[in-house]
Motif scaffolding. Sequence first.
Motif, short mmCIF file in Angstrom:
data_model
loop_
_atom_site.label_atom_id
_atom_site.label_comp_id
_atom_site.label_asym_id
_atom_site.label_seq_id
_atom_site.Cartn_x
_atom_site.Cartn_y
_atom_site.Cartn_z
N GLY A 39 142.40 -1.80 -80.13
CA GLY A 39 143.54 -1.34 -79.04
C GLY A 39 143.35 -2.40 -78.53
O GLY A 39 142.76 -3.51 -78.58
N GLY A 40 143.85 -2.18 -76.85
CA GLY A 40 143.70 -3.53 -75.86
C GLY A 40 142.57 -4.09 -75.96
O GLY A 40 142.31 -4.78 -75.74
N PHE A 41 141.78 -2.71 -75.55
CA PHE A 41 140.04 -2.90 -75.03
C PHE A 41 139.45 -3.94 -76.29
O PHE A 41 138.64 -5.15 -75.82
N HIS A 42 139.39 -3.23 -77.91
CA HIS A 42 139.08 -3.96 -78.60
C HIS A 42 138.90 -5.75 -78.37
O HIS A 42 138.15 -6.65 -78.66
N ARG A 43 140.36 -5.77 -78.13
CA ARG A 43 140.69 -7.24 -78.23
C ARG A 43 140.61 -7.81 -76.89
O ARG A 43 140.07 -9.14 -77.04
N ALA A 44 140.33 -7.93 -75.86
CA ALA A 44 139.35 -8.42 -74.36
C ALA A 44 138.21 -8.44 -74.83
O ALA A 44 137.64 -8.77 -73.59
N HIS A 45 137.60 -7.66 -75.68
CA HIS A 45 136.09 -7.28 -75.00
C HIS A 45 135.86 -8.29 -76.94
O HIS A 45 134.82 -9.14 -76.97
N TYR A 48 137.42 -11.27 -77.96
CA TYR A 48 137.42 -11.98 -77.43
C TYR A 48 135.94 -12.89 -77.50
O TYR A 48 135.39 -13.91 -77.46
N TYR A 49 134.43 -11.85 -77.76
CA TYR A 49 133.21 -12.36 -77.81
C TYR A 49 133.45 -13.23 -78.87
O TYR A 49 132.45 -14.62 -78.74
N PRO A 264 139.32 -10.39 -64.93
CA PRO A 264 137.91 -11.59 -65.34
C PRO A 264 136.95 -11.22 -65.68
O PRO A 264 136.16 -11.63 -66.67
N PHE A 265 135.86 -9.63 -65.81
CA PHE A 265 135.30 -9.50 -65.25
C PHE A 265 134.57 -8.62 -66.35
O PHE A 265 135.93 -8.42 -67.64
N ILE A 266 133.90 -9.59 -67.47
CA ILE A 266 133.48 -9.14 -69.01
C ILE A 266 132.08 -8.50 -69.16
O ILE A 266 130.93 -9.28 -68.87
N GLN A 267 130.93 -7.39 -70.25
CA GLN A 267 130.13 -7.65 -70.01
C GLN A 267 129.86 -6.42 -71.24
O GLN A 267 130.61 -5.49 -71.68
N TRP A 268 128.30 -6.84 -71.67
CA TRP A 268 128.38 -6.25 -73.01
C TRP A 268 126.77 -6.32 -73.25
O TRP A 268 126.22 -7.10 -73.61
N VAL A 269 126.19 -5.46 -73.25
CA VAL A 269 124.51 -5.03 -73.49
C VAL A 269 124.96 -4.22 -75.17
O VAL A 269 125.31 -2.57 -74.80
N VAL A 270 123.76 -4.86 -75.66
CA VAL A 270 123.34 -3.99 -77.18
C VAL A 270 122.25 -3.94 -77.84
O VAL A 270 120.78 -4.65 -77.13
N GLU A 271 121.73 -2.50 -77.85
CA GLU A 271 120.52 -2.62 -79.22
C GLU A 271 120.24 -3.61 -79.65
O GLU A 271 121.17 -3.88 -80.44
N ASP A 272 119.09 -4.30 -80.32
CA ASP A 272 119.17 -5.66 -80.81
C ASP A 272 118.24 -5.29 -82.67
O ASP A 272 117.48 -5.10 -82.42
N VAL A 284 127.54 -15.93 -76.25
CA VAL A 284 128.36 -16.32 -75.46
C VAL A 284 128.46 -14.83 -74.68
O VAL A 284 129.46 -14.77 -73.84
N GLY A 285 127.08 -14.58 -74.26
CA GLY A 285 126.85 -13.53 -73.01
C GLY A 285 126.17 -12.43 -72.84
O GLY A 285 126.40 -11.61 -72.05
N VAL A 286 127.03 -12.08 -74.42
CA VAL A 286 126.37 -10.27 -74.65
C VAL A 286 124.76 -10.55 -74.34
O VAL A 286 124.17 -11.55 -74.74
N GLN A 287 123.81 -9.20 -73.85
CA GLN A 287 122.74 -8.71 -74.05
C GLN A 287 122.10 -8.08 -74.48
O GLN A 287 122.67 -6.76 -75.03
#
Length: 494
Positions: A39-45, A48-49, A264-272, A284-287
């Motif tokens: 959807g739009g979210f996946h394509r913006a998030h 995009y990353y 403009p705001f974007i955030q992604w926090v993931v367990e490694d 590219v800014g993923v935490q």
Amino acid sequence: MKTPIQLQQQNLAELGSRIPVPIYNRMDNKIGIVHVGVGGFHRAHQAYYLHQLRQLGEASNWGICGIGLREADTKLSDILKKQDHLYTLMIKHPDGNIETEVIGSIVDFEMGTTNPEKVIARIANADTKIVSLTITEGGYNFNPTTGKFNFDNPDIQHELRHPQDPKTIYGFLTEALKTRRDSGLPAFTVMSCDNIEHNGDMARKMLLTFAEAQNPDLAKWIAQEVCFPNSMVDRITPVTAKTDIEILAQNYGVADAWPVTCEPFIQWVVEDKFSNGRPAFEKVGVQFVPDVGPYEKMKLRLLNAGHSVLGILGAIHGHLTINACVEDEVFANYLRAFLDEEATPVLGDIEGINLKNYKNSLLERFANPNIKDSVGRICSESSAKLPKFLIPTIHENLAIGRSIKFATLVLAAWCYYSDKETDQNGQALKIIDAMHDELHHTASETKNNPLAFIKHESLFGNLAKSNNFIRIYTSMLEELYKNNKIDKMMQDMI
């Protein structure tokens, strides 16, 4: 006005004089990620990353193949195919500036509804290392109160009898994982990017439950080999409007049949925690963190719940967009009171996050006049959203004796909304919800039984048995039905 150029791979060089385009060789991309629910979210998030990472000359083995499992995905599939899977991202700033960029990280798209064998083969392919999901809360096929898998779903019953003709995400994943195992290939990672607390844990629990019913030996292998990292994702992405397509063509000279707009705001926090490698998203800014739980809860209980607070109350009042709600001082003050007095106290400390600043940023983001996220979109599928975003906060505050009034008014308004299906001015509301008929029926019983609506234990748990909740809820219902003035009720509470 520039003559619009059709967005296609062969035109990128010419388009590059107008807006930024991919500088990497898309044809060289291996497909390392299969994403279900484009959807739009996946394509913006996520896409995009990955695009940003590719622009740095990284991740050439991590191209994305989108997968559609619903007939409704056919339109996007057709458009992306005609555009060589390219699309334009339009980042809308509060000052009116629009950043545009052609995104090239999606390199293929397959429809599971028409060619399930091809989709299974793509997921099972040795190059596929991650299967990521944005299938919405309802796609996980579980009861929101009990957390148990719904085996009554006809598609699930079909898949149990016909493993090679899957319909849902679970059928496709198990058949592809079986192929991987039988071929001696390593497992891929299943990465949920949906707004569900502990989304990876939930994906694991549901997939293993399904697999145990279909193929117990395979379920054991999945439990040992497949990683399911939890993740928290955030970027407000409204539905693309016709005017967005027109602006892109007229102002930028790009003919794109389905661009994506976002804030403009974007955030992604993931367990490694990955089974078979991952892209270097940290560049590219993923935490990457050991435990994403506190960040997930913060986002669900503040941003997502805040959206629902504005959406349900705004719909009753007659506001059409989220920014219009926040521009209304009563709504802005009410939202802040909910966030401060009811949502924040159940969060605890979150490392690296200043909650006051985070809440300030939420109101700024919601107020962005160029996003114009529709109240209708926020209210859609409320039966899947509120049990995850809002109702747990009521339960937790009841347990510790704190305020529940701000969230409770939202539930009373949801009942009114489901019953009347109009705003307080008599204007019809378009309600999109899988439980629409059931909600409307029970809400319409409110005049005879004030507790009829909240007796849906699958949605509300045992709220109908809490005297404190009942007292507040029934009082609010009575006033709302009597006076039809949601804004006055809100004003009196803040």
